[in-house]
Design a protein around this motif. Sequence first.
Motif, short mmCIF file in Angstrom:
data_model
loop_
_atom_site.label_atom_id
_atom_site.label_comp_id
_atom_site.label_asym_id
_atom_site.label_seq_id
_atom_site.Cartn_x
_atom_site.Cartn_y
_atom_site.Cartn_z
N TYR A 23 13.75 23.40 -28.37
CA TYR A 23 12.37 23.71 -28.73
C TYR A 23 11.62 22.45 -29.14
O TYR A 23 10.49 22.22 -28.73
CB TYR A 23 12.34 24.75 -29.85
CG TYR A 23 10.94 25.08 -30.30
CD1 TYR A 23 10.13 25.91 -29.53
CD2 TYR A 23 10.43 24.55 -31.47
CE1 TYR A 23 8.85 26.20 -29.93
CE2 TYR A 23 9.13 24.83 -31.88
CZ TYR A 23 8.35 25.66 -31.11
OH TYR A 23 7.06 25.94 -31.50
N LEU A 24 12.26 21.63 -29.96
CA LEU A 24 11.61 20.39 -30.38
C LEU A 24 11.40 19.44 -29.21
O LEU A 24 10.40 18.73 -29.15
CB LEU A 24 12.42 19.71 -31.49
CG LEU A 24 12.30 20.37 -32.85
CD1 LEU A 24 13.29 19.75 -33.83
CD2 LEU A 24 10.89 20.24 -33.38
N LEU A 25 12.33 19.43 -28.27
CA LEU A 25 12.15 18.60 -27.08
C LEU A 25 10.96 19.10 -26.26
O LEU A 25 10.12 18.30 -25.84
CB LEU A 25 13.41 18.62 -26.21
CG LEU A 25 13.31 17.82 -24.92
CD1 LEU A 25 13.23 16.33 -25.23
CD2 LEU A 25 14.48 18.11 -24.02
N LEU A 75 24.37 16.53 -29.34
CA LEU A 75 23.33 16.61 -28.32
C LEU A 75 22.10 17.33 -28.85
O LEU A 75 20.97 16.92 -28.58
CB LEU A 75 23.86 17.33 -27.07
CG LEU A 75 22.88 17.40 -25.91
CD1 LEU A 75 22.54 16.00 -25.42
CD2 LEU A 75 23.47 18.22 -24.80
N SER A 76 22.28 18.38 -29.64
CA SER A 76 21.14 19.08 -30.23
C SER A 76 20.38 18.18 -31.19
O SER A 76 19.15 18.19 -31.22
CB SER A 76 21.60 20.34 -30.95
OG SER A 76 22.17 21.24 -30.05
N LEU A 77 21.11 17.38 -31.95
CA LEU A 77 20.47 16.42 -32.84
C LEU A 77 19.70 15.37 -32.04
O LEU A 77 18.59 14.99 -32.41
CB LEU A 77 21.52 15.76 -33.74
CG LEU A 77 20.99 14.80 -34.78
CD1 LEU A 77 20.11 15.54 -35.78
CD2 LEU A 77 22.15 14.13 -35.50
N MET A 78 20.28 14.92 -30.93
CA MET A 78 19.60 13.95 -30.08
C MET A 78 18.35 14.56 -29.46
O MET A 78 17.30 13.91 -29.43
CB MET A 78 20.56 13.46 -28.99
CG MET A 78 20.04 12.29 -28.18
SD MET A 78 19.22 12.66 -26.62
CE MET A 78 20.27 13.77 -25.80
N LEU A 79 18.42 15.78 -28.98
CA LEU A 79 17.24 16.45 -28.43
C LEU A 79 16.15 16.60 -29.49
O LEU A 79 14.97 16.38 -29.21
CB LEU A 79 17.61 17.82 -27.87
CG LEU A 79 18.44 17.86 -26.60
CD1 LEU A 79 18.84 19.30 -26.29
CD2 LEU A 79 17.71 17.25 -25.45
N ALA A 80 16.54 16.98 -30.69
CA ALA A 80 15.57 17.13 -31.77
C ALA A 80 14.95 15.79 -32.15
O ALA A 80 13.74 15.71 -32.40
CB ALA A 80 16.23 17.77 -32.99
N ALA A 81 15.75 14.73 -32.18
CA ALA A 81 15.22 13.41 -32.53
C ALA A 81 14.27 12.91 -31.46
O ALA A 81 13.18 12.39 -31.77
CB ALA A 81 16.37 12.42 -32.71
N VAL A 82 14.63 13.06 -30.20
CA VAL A 82 13.75 12.63 -29.10
C VAL A 82 12.47 13.45 -29.12
O VAL A 82 11.36 12.91 -28.95
CB VAL A 82 14.47 12.75 -27.74
CG1 VAL A 82 13.52 12.59 -26.59
CG2 VAL A 82 15.58 11.71 -27.65
#
Length: 99
Positions: A23-25, A75-82
Motif C-alpha cells: 500500500y505504501l509503495l 521485503l515489506s520493510l523495503m517496500l514501505a521505505a521506498v
Amino acid sequence: MNRLWYLTRDSISPLLAALMGSYLLAWGVTTLGISALVASGVSFHSAETGLLLLAFPVCLAGFLWAFASRHRYRLSLMLAAVGSLMTAAGWQLQALILP
C-alpha cells in the motif's frame, strides 16, 4: 495463549506486513507520479486518473511479491521505505510546483 501467538505470528503478521508495504509503495508511486506529470505539463485530473488506475496493479504486484518472498518482513520493510521516500519526494516536488 501460545497457540494464539503462533496463529497471529504465522498467518496474520505476514499478511499485514505485505499489505502495508504494498500500500505504501502504491501511494508513493501515485504521489510522485502525479507531481511529476503535473510538473511536466499534464493536467492534474488526467495525471490523477492515470496514476490511480495504475495504483491497483502496483499494489497487487507488491503484495504478491512480498507475500511470496522468503524474506517477507525484510521485503515489506523495503517496500514501505521506498514508498515513503517516493511520497516525500512527491510532496517536495508538489511544494515546488505550487506557488
